[in-house]
Each structure stands twice: as structure tokens, then as C-alpha cells.
Write a protein that holds these residues in place. Structure first.
Motif, mmCIF file in Angstrom:
data_model
loop_
_atom_site.group_PDB
_atom_site.id
_atom_site.type_symbol
_atom_site.label_atom_id
_atom_site.label_comp_id
_atom_site.label_asym_id
_atom_site.label_seq_id
_atom_site.Cartn_x
_atom_site.Cartn_y
_atom_site.Cartn_z
ATOM 1 N N ASP A 15 0.816 -1.220 0.000
ATOM 2 C CA ASP A 15 0.000 0.000 0.000
ATOM 3 C C ASP A 15 0.848 1.267 0.000
ATOM 4 O O ASP A 15 0.419 2.309 0.480
ATOM 5 C CB ASP A 15 -0.958 0.005 1.195
ATOM 6 N N HIS A 29 1.686 6.730 0.613
ATOM 7 C CA HIS A 29 0.725 5.648 0.818
ATOM 8 C C HIS A 29 -0.363 5.770 -0.251
ATOM 9 O O HIS A 29 -0.901 6.858 -0.468
ATOM 10 C CB HIS A 29 0.129 5.732 2.217
ATOM 11 N N CYS A 30 -0.675 4.655 -0.909
ATOM 12 C CA CYS A 30 -1.547 4.702 -2.092
ATOM 13 C C CYS A 30 -2.596 3.597 -2.068
ATOM 14 O O CYS A 30 -2.448 2.582 -1.393
ATOM 15 C CB CYS A 30 -0.731 4.526 -3.377
ATOM 16 N N SER A 31 -3.632 3.794 -2.866
ATOM 17 C CA SER A 31 -4.591 2.730 -3.122
ATOM 18 C C SER A 31 -3.957 1.747 -4.101
ATOM 19 O O SER A 31 -2.990 2.070 -4.802
ATOM 20 C CB SER A 31 -5.884 3.302 -3.730
ATOM 21 N N LEU A 61 0.099 10.947 1.198
ATOM 22 C CA LEU A 61 -0.795 10.025 0.500
ATOM 23 C C LEU A 61 -0.729 10.332 -0.990
ATOM 24 O O LEU A 61 -0.693 11.500 -1.387
ATOM 25 C CB LEU A 61 -2.220 10.180 1.017
ATOM 26 N N PHE A 63 -1.980 9.680 -5.172
ATOM 27 C CA PHE A 63 -3.144 9.363 -5.998
ATOM 28 C C PHE A 63 -2.786 9.466 -7.478
ATOM 29 O O PHE A 63 -2.011 10.339 -7.875
ATOM 30 C CB PHE A 63 -4.302 10.319 -5.673
ATOM 31 N N ARG A 69 -7.753 12.105 -5.655
ATOM 32 C CA ARG A 69 -7.399 12.865 -4.449
ATOM 33 C C ARG A 69 -8.599 13.637 -3.919
ATOM 34 O O ARG A 69 -8.834 13.694 -2.703
ATOM 35 C CB ARG A 69 -6.257 13.829 -4.741
ATOM 36 N N PHE A 72 -10.757 11.280 -2.072
ATOM 37 C CA PHE A 72 -10.167 10.959 -0.774
ATOM 38 C C PHE A 72 -10.516 12.053 0.237
ATOM 39 O O PHE A 72 -10.914 11.772 1.369
ATOM 40 C CB PHE A 72 -8.648 10.819 -0.901
ATOM 41 N N SER A 83 -7.883 7.749 6.844
ATOM 42 C CA SER A 83 -7.124 7.586 5.604
ATOM 43 C C SER A 83 -7.055 6.116 5.170
ATOM 44 O O SER A 83 -7.133 5.806 3.984
ATOM 45 C CB SER A 83 -5.706 8.139 5.760
ATOM 46 N N LEU A 87 -8.567 4.892 1.587
ATOM 47 C CA LEU A 87 -7.734 4.242 0.572
ATOM 48 C C LEU A 87 -8.266 2.856 0.228
ATOM 49 O O LEU A 87 -8.171 2.418 -0.921
ATOM 50 C CB LEU A 87 -6.283 4.146 1.059
ATOM 51 N N SER A 91 -9.339 1.646 -3.370
ATOM 52 C CA SER A 91 -8.727 0.440 -3.923
ATOM 53 C C SER A 91 -9.786 -0.476 -4.526
ATOM 54 O O SER A 91 -9.560 -1.146 -5.535
ATOM 55 C CB SER A 91 -7.957 -0.323 -2.828
#
Length: 204
Positions: A15, A29-31, A61, A63, A69, A72, A83, A87, A91
Motif C-alpha cells: 500500500d 501511501h496509495c490505493s 498520501l 493518488f 485525491r 479521498f 485515511s 484508501l 482500492s
């Protein structure tokens, strides 16, 4: 605030990703959907970011798009959605699917995300349904743009909407899916082709 990073993909995890920008590695940190768009290690990439600061933590974070974004940020306004949950939702669902679910009052779709139960999904939909139409990519506000487009086209489009409703899709969701299929296939698309593409859009 750091709004966007352009550099090379240095490393990824389940992630997160590290983006090397001029020799500085930024942990974002990402989806999973965003991670899938970044390409291979060493390749150039651009990622939109949101800096989140709390009493005990500070994290960046990432995107794949400004639209993701924005979603989010909107999700983060809902009580019980931090968060991690936001995410997880991004996802599991594309921004289009999330927009359709909120505008169409469809908490079951939102509940597909890991860690999102029926109660929280219902709260998300209830709080965001009136805001979904104003999000990027929405046509004509909420679900109205899709309905209007299909109504104007008539014929094959209207029949395709009816077919999706017979399969159990809500009218607004069916109309939006067919409107998207119409945009993809063109105004002269046959009913069968519209149904095929619209089913993919509606079912996600």
C-alpha cells in the motif's frame, strides 16, 4: 503543502511507493489502483499527493489523479472514515463507481471495500450523495446528466436502460452506465452493444 511529485518509481509495497525526486525518496501511501498505474521500478511517474498531519504521525498520501485525491478528501470528511478506510474504498472502487454509488444511494457497492460495513457504507452514501454530482467527471450533476443524455437519445439507449433495470440495476445507475456506453460507442450504437458495455460500467 506538497501537491504533486514527478520522479522515478524507486520501490513499492502492498500500500505504498517510494518516488525518487532528484535523489530524495518520498514515501507515499496509495490505493492499489494508484499503485497499478505507476509502472515498473525505475520508470518515470507523476503522482498527486495529500499531506496528512496528526498528533503522532505525518504521512504523504498518493493518488493517480487529482479526481482520486478529491474523492479521498471528501471521504475523509465522513465520521469513521480515516485515511486507511478511504484508501481501501479507492482500492475497491473507481472514482466513477464511487460517484455512481453515492449519487444512486447504493451502499452495497461501497461496502465491497475491505473494512467497510453496512452501517458505515450507509453513512458514506447518505452524507455524500448530494455532493457526488459536483465531483469531477460528473455530467450535469448527480445522476441527472446520464438520465438526460439517455432520454434525449431515446431508441436503443432507452431500451438498454430498461434492460439493465430488468436485471436489477437502479434506474439512475442504469441510465448513467448507458450514457457512458453511448459516449464510448457513439450515437448510432446498437442496443446489444450498449447493454454489453453498460453492464461492465454498472457492475464495475
Amino acid at each position: 503543502m506538497i501537491a504533486k511529485l514527478t520522479g522515478k518509481l524507486d520501490e513499492t509495497g502492498d500500500d505504498w511507493a517510494v518516488i525518487d525526486v532528484g535523489g530524495v525518496g518520498y514515501l507515499v501511501h496509495c490505493s492499489t489502483k494508484t499503485l497499478a498505474t505507476l509502472g515498473e521500478r525505475g520508470e518515470g511517474c507523476t503522482i498527486f499527493t495529500q499531506l496528512q498531519v496528526s498528533e503522532n504521525d505525518m504521512r504523504l498520501l498518493g493518488f493517480a489523479s487529482a479526481e482520486e485525491r478529491d474523492w479521498f478528501r471528501l471521504l475523509d470528511t465522513v465520521q469513521g472514515v480515516g485515511s486507511k478506510v478511504a484508501l481501501a474504498i479507492l482500492s475497491a472502487l473507481s472514482t466513477g463507481e464511487l460517484r455512481d454509488a453515492c449519487a444512486g444511494s447504493d451502499p452495497a457497492t461501497v461496502a465491497r471495500a475491505q473494512g467497510v460495513g453496512p452501517k458505515l457504507a450507509g453513512r458514506i452514501v447518505n452524507e455524500l450523495k448530494d455532493k457526488a454530482g459536483a465531483m469531477p467527471g460528473a455530467a450535469g450533476g448527480a445522476m441527472g446528466g446520464g438520465v438526460a443524455a439517455v432520454s434525449a437519445a431515446g431508441g436503443a439507449s432507452a431500451d438498454a436502460v430498461s434492460a439493465l433495470q430488468n436485471l436489477g440495476f437502479k434506474p439512475a445507475v442504469a441510465a448513467q452506465a448507458v450514457a457512458r456506453a453511448q459516449e464510448e460507442l457513439g450515437p448510432d450504437a446498437a442496443e446489444g452493444d450498449l447493454i454489453r458495455v453498460a453492464l461492465k460500467r454498472a457492475a464495475g
